[in-house]
Scaffold this motif. Structure first.
Motif: not given
Ligand SMILES: C[S@@+](CC[C@H](N)C(=O)[O-])C[C@H]1O[C@@H](n2cnc3c(N)ncnc32)[C@H](O)[C@@H]1O
Length: 217
Positions: A42, A47, A64, A104
């Motif tokens: 995910g 980043r 993702d 995260f």
């Protein structure tokens, strides 16, 4: 997985506009070799992988459900391995290929208990024995705005703590007890409470949890 547990159109639309901010707690990654295989499950627009790459980690991968997020991540990090999940939570890669998995602000996007259980089991499959799973997510909030929206949505999408954001995502905030049940197949290493800005700019209480897959590599 039900559509509610991946919400691809929402995340595709968000891929051009949203900024995510759950912090990487670097002391937890100090012992991780720079050549260790790290998967960001995910990963959004990449980043955290960008941050790890800047710190010298050189075996990075991201998956993702949102093609839009992965497209943006590929532009940001052209040398990194990415995949769009076509049948989440399934990742089309072999068992035990990763030393570290990051998760995260992903559980918050997956409202259902069963979908979260299957996602965590898939992460467990991907990890090597002794590998670490680093979870960052949001806890149930005690403020009036959040309590009102938990109550408003109670029973509509799932259990208490599931709600609809003002821009149409169905998200979940978690009790500590649920997260420890969800991760009970792993060995606990550390946890910390954090304050984090949500993607819509609200300061919220989050939790970071470090667990280890039983066994040795
Ligand atoms: C809040 S963003 C966080 C992105 C990234 N982990 C970060 O912290 O920068 C949540 C991401 O999870 C993805 N996602 C939502 N449901 C998912 C699922 N069932 N499996 C994998 N990814 C999912 C979304 O497309 C989105 O990119």
């Amino acid at each position: 997985m039900r559509d509610l547990d991946s919400q691809v159109p929402y995340w595709d639309a968000a891929s051009a506009t949203k900024t995510f901010t759950h912090p990487l707690h670097l002391p937890w990654l100090e012992g991780v070799d720079k050549h260790a295989a790290v998967l960001d499950y995910g990963c959004g627009y990449g980043r955290t992988l960008e941050d790890l790459g800047r710190r010298g980690h050189d075996r990075l991968a991201g998956v993702d459900t949102s093609p839009g997020m992965i497209e943006r991540a590929r532009v940001l990090l052209p040398g990194t391995q990415f995949a769009v999940l076509e049948a989440p939570p399934r990742v089309p890669w072999p068992d035990a290929g990763f030393d570290v998995v990051l998760l995260f602000a992903v559980l918050t996007c997956v409202p259902g208990d069963d979908a979260q259980r299957r996602l965590v089991a898939e992460v467990g499959r991907l990890l090597k024995p002794g590998g670490i799973l680093y979870v960052s997510d949001l806890l149930l909030q005690g403020d009036e705005r959040n309590r009102r929206r938990y109550d408003h949505c109670a029973g509509s999408f799932g259990g208490y703590g599931v709600f609809e954001t003002s821009d149409g995502a169905v998200c979940r905030h978690h009790s500590r007890e649920w997260l420890s049940t969800l991760l009970s197949a792993f060995e606990s290493v550390a946890d910390r409470t954090i304050t984090v800005a949500t993607m819509n700019g609200h300061e919220s209480t989050g939790i970071q949890i470090l667990v280890r897959k039983p066994g040795t590599a």
